[in-house]
Write a protein that holds these residues in place. Structure first.
Motif, PDB file in Angstrom:
ATOM      1  N   PRO A   1      48.272  51.538  40.905  1.00  0.00           N
ATOM      2  CA  PRO A   1      47.566  50.402  40.495  1.00  0.00           C
ATOM      3  C   PRO A   1      48.020  50.627  39.125  1.00  0.00           C
ATOM      4  CG  PRO A   1      46.862  51.292  42.099  1.00  0.00           C
ATOM      5  CD  PRO A   1      48.299  52.032  42.787  1.00  0.00           C
ATOM      6  N   LYS A   2      48.278  49.690  38.517  1.00  0.00           N
ATOM      7  CA  LYS A   2      48.244  50.078  36.285  1.00  0.00           C
ATOM      8  C   LYS A   2      47.128  49.151  35.970  1.00  0.00           C
ATOM      9  CE  LYS A   2      51.204  52.674  36.065  1.00  0.00           C
ATOM     10  NZ  LYS A   2      51.638  52.714  37.445  1.00  0.00           N
ATOM     11  N   ASP A   3      46.045  47.926  36.189  1.00  0.00           N
ATOM     12  CA  ASP A   3      45.793  47.572  36.195  1.00  0.00           C
ATOM     13  C   ASP A   3      44.464  47.138  36.877  1.00  0.00           C
ATOM     14  OD1 ASP A   3      46.691  44.961  37.969  1.00  0.00           O
ATOM     15  OD2 ASP A   3      47.640  44.004  35.957  1.00  0.00           O
ATOM     16  N   ILE A   4      43.465  46.349  36.932  1.00  0.00           N
ATOM     17  CA  ILE A   4      42.383  45.701  37.587  1.00  0.00           C
ATOM     18  C   ILE A   4      42.729  45.187  38.912  1.00  0.00           C
ATOM     19  CG2 ILE A   4      41.557  43.749  35.993  1.00  0.00           C
ATOM     20  CD1 ILE A   4      38.361  44.963  36.958  1.00  0.00           C
ATOM     21  N   ASN A   5      43.681  44.250  38.306  1.00  0.00           N
ATOM     22  CA  ASN A   5      43.655  43.053  39.363  1.00  0.00           C
ATOM     23  C   ASN A   5      44.378  43.822  40.635  1.00  0.00           C
ATOM     24  OD1 ASN A   5      43.080  40.251  37.937  1.00  0.00           O
ATOM     25  ND2 ASN A   5      45.015  41.264  36.769  1.00  0.00           N
ATOM     26  N   GLU A   6      45.639  44.585  40.159  1.00  0.00           N
ATOM     27  CA  GLU A   6      46.251  45.408  41.466  1.00  0.00           C
ATOM     28  C   GLU A   6      45.186  46.469  41.555  1.00  0.00           C
ATOM     29  OE1 GLU A   6      50.800  46.365  39.298  1.00  0.00           O
ATOM     30  OE2 GLU A   6      49.409  47.680  38.562  1.00  0.00           O
ATOM     31  N   LYS A   7      44.396  47.208  41.443  1.00  0.00           N
ATOM     32  CA  LYS A   7      43.011  48.035  41.717  1.00  0.00           C
ATOM     33  C   LYS A   7      42.313  47.500  42.557  1.00  0.00           C
ATOM     34  CE  LYS A   7      40.633  52.108  41.769  1.00  0.00           C
ATOM     35  NZ  LYS A   7      41.043  52.950  42.647  1.00  0.00           N
ATOM     36  N   ILE A   8      42.065  45.617  42.391  1.00  0.00           N
ATOM     37  CA  ILE A   8      41.256  45.463  43.744  1.00  0.00           C
ATOM     38  C   ILE A   8      41.719  45.262  44.292  1.00  0.00           C
ATOM     39  CG2 ILE A   8      40.567  43.643  43.944  1.00  0.00           C
ATOM     40  CD1 ILE A   8      39.487  43.153  41.264  1.00  0.00           C
ATOM     41  N   ASN A   9      43.144  44.613  44.113  1.00  0.00           N
ATOM     42  CA  ASN A   9      44.244  44.184  45.567  1.00  0.00           C
ATOM     43  C   ASN A   9      44.512  46.226  46.656  1.00  0.00           C
ATOM     44  OD1 ASN A   9      44.984  41.578  46.248  1.00  0.00           O
ATOM     45  ND2 ASN A   9      45.204  41.525  43.620  1.00  0.00           N
ATOM     46  N   TRP A  10      44.531  46.907  45.421  1.00  0.00           N
ATOM     47  CA  TRP A  10      44.510  48.247  46.018  1.00  0.00           C
ATOM     48  C   TRP A  10      43.913  48.285  47.000  1.00  0.00           C
ATOM     49  CZ3 TRP A  10      41.202  52.525  46.374  1.00  0.00           C
ATOM     50  CH2 TRP A  10      42.617  54.004  47.172  1.00  0.00           C
ATOM     51  N   LEU A  11      42.516  48.098  46.728  1.00  0.00           N
ATOM     52  CA  LEU A  11      41.296  48.515  47.597  1.00  0.00           C
ATOM     53  C   LEU A  11      40.855  47.394  48.559  1.00  0.00           C
ATOM     54  CD1 LEU A  11      38.173  48.905  45.119  1.00  0.00           C
ATOM     55  CD2 LEU A  11      39.503  50.964  46.078  1.00  0.00           C
ATOM     56  N   LYS A  12      41.449  46.465  48.773  1.00  0.00           N
ATOM     57  CA  LYS A  12      41.188  45.339  49.031  1.00  0.00           C
ATOM     58  C   LYS A  12      42.050  45.756  50.560  1.00  0.00           C
ATOM     59  CE  LYS A  12      42.551  41.625  48.243  1.00  0.00           C
ATOM     60  NZ  LYS A  12      42.473  40.090  47.264  1.00  0.00           N
ATOM     61  N   PHE A  13      42.852  46.344  50.059  1.00  0.00           N
ATOM     62  CA  PHE A  13      44.473  46.321  51.774  1.00  0.00           C
ATOM     63  C   PHE A  13      44.493  48.398  52.131  1.00  0.00           C
ATOM     64  CE2 PHE A  13      45.530  42.607  49.840  1.00  0.00           C
ATOM     65  CZ  PHE A  13      45.858  41.701  51.383  1.00  0.00           C
ATOM     66  N   ARG A  14      43.562  48.480  51.118  1.00  0.00           N
ATOM     67  CA  ARG A  14      44.117  50.528  51.532  1.00  0.00           C
ATOM     68  C   ARG A  14      42.882  51.349  51.295  1.00  0.00           C
ATOM     69  NH1 ARG A  14      48.432  48.428  51.103  1.00  0.00           N
ATOM     70  NH2 ARG A  14      50.608  49.214  50.345  1.00  0.00           N
ATOM     71  N   THR A  15      41.773  50.429  51.989  1.00  0.00           N
ATOM     72  CA  THR A  15      40.352  51.438  52.114  1.00  0.00           C
ATOM     73  C   THR A  15      39.259  50.559  52.744  1.00  0.00           C
ATOM     74  OG1 THR A  15      39.187  49.956  50.680  1.00  0.00           O
ATOM     75  CG2 THR A  15      40.267  51.931  49.531  1.00  0.00           C
ATOM     76  N   ASP A  16      38.476  50.679  52.780  1.00  0.00           N
ATOM     77  CA  ASP A  16      37.819  50.715  54.093  1.00  0.00           C
ATOM     78  C   ASP A  16      36.720  49.243  53.731  1.00  0.00           C
ATOM     79  OD1 ASP A  16      36.060  49.589  56.233  1.00  0.00           O
ATOM     80  OD2 ASP A  16      34.301  51.270  56.289  1.00  0.00           O
ATOM     81  N   THR A  17      36.675  48.110  53.895  1.00  0.00           N
ATOM     82  CA  THR A  17      36.110  46.901  53.397  1.00  0.00           C
ATOM     83  C   THR A  17      35.303  46.795  54.091  1.00  0.00           C
ATOM     84  OG1 THR A  17      38.013  45.482  53.522  1.00  0.00           O
ATOM     85  CG2 THR A  17      37.574  46.707  51.637  1.00  0.00           C
ATOM     86  N   SER A  18      34.461  47.062  55.098  1.00  0.00           N
ATOM     87  CA  SER A  18      33.575  46.199  55.539  1.00  0.00           C
ATOM     88  C   SER A  18      33.108  46.128  55.644  1.00  0.00           C
ATOM     89  CB  SER A  18      33.913  47.731  57.477  1.00  0.00           C
ATOM     90  OG  SER A  18      32.955  48.763  56.781  1.00  0.00           O
ATOM     91  N   GLU A  19      31.876  46.473  54.224  1.00  0.00           N
ATOM     92  CA  GLU A  19      30.091  46.525  53.569  1.00  0.00           C
ATOM     93  C   GLU A  19      31.067  44.957  53.251  1.00  0.00           C
ATOM     94  OE1 GLU A  19      26.093  47.023  52.687  1.00  0.00           O
ATOM     95  OE2 GLU A  19      28.134  47.071  54.367  1.00  0.00           O
TER      96      GLU A  19
END
Length: 267
Positions: free
Chosen positions: A42-60
């Protein structure tokens, strides 16, 4: 027959989107930015947020997105005093007893955005319309339609809160979203004149220098000259840092602080 077909098609679409949220997010991204979304690097904040959304634990994320349960989090951080007063919480609109509420208040669902009734005089409420709208909002699959799966984990409810007054020439309360990166405040997104059609927005650095070059405006989020520009001057950066680092815990490397008039100083 056509209405039946539309309803069946909508139900089928929701099932498909619920099972493939990342694919739908990629479609939304491509339609909006006219390029493919890169989640591998991911290069920008939009891609970074989507990366966090689909590649990390978002239970919180679900608790922090929930307009009712987030109050638990703020209270646990020792900041219950900054919460907007809560008048009540219900699972269905029919459970609301208007006699127990003050003359003015706000009704909203906890699982979406923009699903709100602003009540300035409860004697003017059309109760049938209110109940129909609130119950409809409770049933909506917001997380599916926006490709944000953490919304699906929220147990829908209705809350009533104090009606905040509009200020500084805005037709709605001015709110400030403080973007933070790696634990440090970076920029301020200020919004005013909110209504069903959208809002007037502006992005600033921590010294309140306007930065339109970092924004993407649209018909919903419109650029405009803030009525508060000459009155709300600056935020003390050291105060904001102390507030954030000492009073809130950090979840992820990108997050926002929502405020309505907190730490805003006028000359």
């Amino acid at each position: 027959m056509k209405d039946l077909f539309r309803k069946s098609a909508k139900k089928l679409a929701i099932v498909v989107l619920d099972r493939h949220p990342e694919a739908y997010a990629r479609y939304i991204f491509k339609k909006r930015f006219h390029r493919k979304m890169n989640l591998d690097a991911p290069k920008d904040i939009n891609e970074k947020i989507n990366w966090l959304k689909f590649r990390t634990d978002t239970s919180e994320w679900s608790r922090l997105t929930d307009k009712y349960r987030v109050r638990e989090y703020v209270t646990a951080c020792g900041l219950a005093d900054i919460l907007v007063p809560l008048y009540g919480k219900w699972n269905r609109a029919e459970e609301i007893n208007l006699d127990e509420l003050p003359e003015s208040f706000v009704l909203k669902t906890n699982n979406s955005s923009g699903t709100i009734f602003i009540v300035k005089n409860k004697d003017d409420i059309d109760r049938e319309t209110m109940c129909r709208s609130l119950n409809y909002w409770l049933r909506q699959k917001v997380g599916v339609l926006s490709a944000e799966p953490h919304y699906q984990m929220i147990e829908p409810c209705i809350v009533a809160e104090q009606l905040l007054p509009a200020n500084n020439g805005s037709t709605s309360p001015i709110d400030y979203k403080i973007w933070c990166f790696n634990g440090e405040p970076f920029s301020i997104w200020a919004t005013h004149n909110r209504d069903a059609s959208g809002a007037i927005v502006g992005l600033y650095d921590l010294n309140w220098n306007y930065q339109p070059e970092y924004q993407v405006f649209c018909s919903h989020y419109r650029e405009g000259t803030p009525p508060y520009r000459n009155r709300i001057i600056w935020i003390k950066c050291w105060t904001l840092r102390v507030y954030w680092q000492n009073r809130f815990r950090k979840y992820g490397s990108i997050y926002m602080l929502w405020m309505t008039g907190v730490f805003i100083l006028e000359r």
